[in-house]
Design a protein around this motif. Sequence first.
Motif, PDB file in Angstrom:
ATOM      1  N   GLY A 196       6.075  61.476 -15.751  1.00 25.69           N
ATOM      2  CA  GLY A 196       6.648  61.243 -17.068  1.00 25.69           C
ATOM      3  C   GLY A 196       7.451  59.965 -17.170  1.00 25.69           C
ATOM      4  N   PRO A 197       8.201  59.821 -18.258  1.00 27.61           N
ATOM      5  CA  PRO A 197       8.923  58.562 -18.523  1.00 27.61           C
ATOM      6  C   PRO A 197      10.316  58.493 -17.908  1.00 27.61           C
ATOM      7  CG  PRO A 197       9.114  60.037 -20.395  1.00 27.61           C
ATOM      8  CD  PRO A 197       8.258  60.755 -19.391  1.00 27.61           C
ATOM      9  N   ALA A 198      10.696  59.461 -17.092  1.00 27.43           N
ATOM     10  CA  ALA A 198      12.042  59.442 -16.509  1.00 27.43           C
ATOM     11  C   ALA A 198      12.229  58.210 -15.632  1.00 27.43           C
ATOM     12  CB  ALA A 198      12.271  60.715 -15.688  1.00 27.43           C
ATOM     13  N   THR A 199      13.464  57.829 -15.422  1.00 25.22           N
ATOM     14  CA  THR A 199      13.749  56.686 -14.562  1.00 25.22           C
ATOM     15  C   THR A 199      13.410  57.015 -13.109  1.00 25.22           C
ATOM     16  OG1 THR A 199      16.029  57.369 -14.128  1.00 25.22           O
ATOM     17  CG2 THR A 199      15.629  56.011 -16.095  1.00 25.22           C
ATOM     18  N   ARG A 200      13.246  55.969 -12.313  1.00 22.73           N
ATOM     19  CA  ARG A 200      12.954  56.201 -10.891  1.00 22.73           C
ATOM     20  C   ARG A 200      14.070  57.007 -10.236  1.00 22.73           C
ATOM     21  NH1 ARG A 200      12.400  50.977  -7.446  1.00 22.73           N
ATOM     22  NH2 ARG A 200      10.554  50.763  -8.772  1.00 22.73           N
ATOM     23  N   GLU A 201      15.322  56.709 -10.593  1.00 23.36           N
ATOM     24  CA  GLU A 201      16.440  57.433 -10.000  1.00 23.36           C
ATOM     25  C   GLU A 201      16.377  58.914 -10.357  1.00 23.36           C
ATOM     26  OE1 GLU A 201      16.616  54.634 -11.676  1.00 23.36           O
ATOM     27  OE2 GLU A 201      17.185  53.239 -10.075  1.00 23.36           O
ATOM     28  N   ALA A 202      16.040  59.224 -11.608  1.00 25.37           N
ATOM     29  CA  ALA A 202      15.954  60.628 -12.026  1.00 25.37           C
ATOM     30  C   ALA A 202      14.808  61.341 -11.315  1.00 25.37           C
ATOM     31  CB  ALA A 202      15.773  60.714 -13.540  1.00 25.37           C
ATOM     32  N   LYS A 203      13.680  60.644 -11.146  1.00 24.34           N
ATOM     33  CA  LYS A 203      12.543  61.247 -10.446  1.00 24.34           C
ATOM     34  C   LYS A 203      12.885  61.535  -8.993  1.00 24.34           C
ATOM     35  CE  LYS A 203       9.106  58.895 -13.351  1.00 24.34           C
ATOM     36  NZ  LYS A 203       8.009  57.887 -13.392  1.00 24.34           N
ATOM     37  N   GLN A 204      13.511  60.585  -8.332  1.00 23.04           N
ATOM     38  CA  GLN A 204      13.833  60.776  -6.925  1.00 23.04           C
ATOM     39  C   GLN A 204      14.908  61.847  -6.739  1.00 23.04           C
ATOM     40  OE1 GLN A 204      14.722  56.881  -5.325  1.00 23.04           O
ATOM     41  NE2 GLN A 204      12.556  56.383  -5.079  1.00 23.04           N
ATOM     42  N   SER A 205      15.844  61.916  -7.657  1.00 24.12           N
ATOM     43  CA  SER A 205      16.854  62.973  -7.576  1.00 24.12           C
ATOM     44  C   SER A 205      16.203  64.345  -7.708  1.00 24.12           C
ATOM     45  CB  SER A 205      17.904  62.780  -8.671  1.00 24.12           C
ATOM     46  OG  SER A 205      18.913  63.756  -8.591  1.00 24.12           O
ATOM     47  N   ALA A 206      15.249  64.467  -8.638  1.00 21.89           N
ATOM     48  CA  ALA A 206      14.533  65.737  -8.797  1.00 21.89           C
ATOM     49  C   ALA A 206      13.740  66.081  -7.543  1.00 21.89           C
ATOM     50  CB  ALA A 206      13.612  65.661 -10.015  1.00 21.89           C
ATOM     51  N   LEU A 207      13.115  65.088  -6.933  1.00 17.71           N
ATOM     52  CA  LEU A 207      12.341  65.340  -5.713  1.00 17.71           C
ATOM     53  C   LEU A 207      13.244  65.760  -4.557  1.00 17.71           C
ATOM     54  CD1 LEU A 207       9.712  62.456  -5.872  1.00 17.71           C
ATOM     55  CD2 LEU A 207       9.267  64.914  -6.032  1.00 17.71           C
ATOM     56  N   ARG A 208      14.424  65.208  -4.475  1.00 13.49           N
ATOM     57  CA  ARG A 208      15.341  65.623  -3.418  1.00 13.49           C
ATOM     58  C   ARG A 208      15.708  67.097  -3.564  1.00 13.49           C
ATOM     59  NH1 ARG A 208      17.442  60.186  -4.041  1.00 13.49           N
ATOM     60  NH2 ARG A 208      18.970  60.842  -5.592  1.00 13.49           N
TER      61      ARG A 208
END
Length: 415
Positions: free
Chosen positions: A191-203
């Motif tokens: 989706g359009p989330a920022t890279r930081e938001a995506k990586q935080s979700a993956l963590r």
Amino acid sequence: MTHAAPASDAAPSARRVGLIAFAAWPAIVAVWMSWLAYRLHRSDVSGWVAYEGSWVAAAVAALAPLPLLVWAGRGRRLGPALLGLALGGIAALALALLGRQAIVDLRERDFQAKQARLEAFAATVRGGDPARIRAGLATLPEQPTPAQALCALSGGPSYRYVRWLWFDEQAYGPRQDGAELLTAAAAVVAGPATREAKQSALRVVLRALTEHETDAAHFARWAQLWRATLPTATAAAPLLFEDDADPEHCRIGDPAERVLQQWRGPGLQAWLDAGIGFGPGQSLAALRAVESKQQLARLLDAAPAIAAQLREDPVLGARALSAQADGLSKRLDQAPQPAALAETVEALRAAGADPAGNGGTWTPCDRFLDDERNSEADAIGTAERNAAAERIRAALCPSGKPAAPAAGRADSGRR
């Protein structure tokens, strides 16, 4: 001639004084409860608002009768005023209790509605449609970040319900399995989330996987999603997480420790397959996960820094050998090819690991011999098992430490 007193100087009637006195406290409580209902309409609003408001209302209620009593006393109507205040106090108390219950019910309905929305979002995730997952995430109450939402879906804290004053409850979300969390994470990454938001979700998802999933294939899929968030130039970067922005209850810390402790050899294989590197402080976690000579060779080839550290840092080598020696006797009993375990220990020695490098009194040799001594005495050892044990003893005890514990065990039950 007698003149009538002016109307303004006439004493107030007892009925009027009594009614005003009766209405004073209920009016204050009504205003107070209306203010609280406005301020505390949401279930998670801090109970300190009600606590502080209660003190203000109590102060106003204590001071409000004073001018009323002065006015009633000047008109010689103190008795009706006191009676009105007493009856009004009873009515005000009843009104306060009813109003409090109404606010608590309102807050509980708000809380239950939020939890129901979260359950509905969990059902959307189970459906597997990425577009619907992203749409459902955007409509969750209080607009949580992707990491906060996935933290709740992994069984973490969801919405807080402050009942009244200092009484509160922390709710938790439904704990979805690893495949469903990965589906939600994939929708976020696409989706359009920022890279930081995506990586935080993956963590957050990785933490849940390391706690509840035993199949390393989950990590392999997770690694693909992680790589998708990286620029091509840093595709082989190590997993060194900064967790300060992640939900407090779902922070993973050092991913190498958690991943490689949970999945050991298969986890290390998936880690290397994904092309993920190792950072400072992760060498021991990687070496502890090694389960074969071939895996060690691949690790050292992919991470030259670990190979150099193994040669140069005697403590690292000794700790890696200790990790191999821990429980090794039982693994020898169960291994279909015991020689493979001996080959792993010998490969570590050949790579530079020194069993005496930690300088302590309890060496990998001591650990292995003690393990042999305390294993089941009636176990039947094969020739292959005994030969592998002897090779391991020779690798871990190069100083010629007596092999009596291992030999004694073999003599007692391995013939």
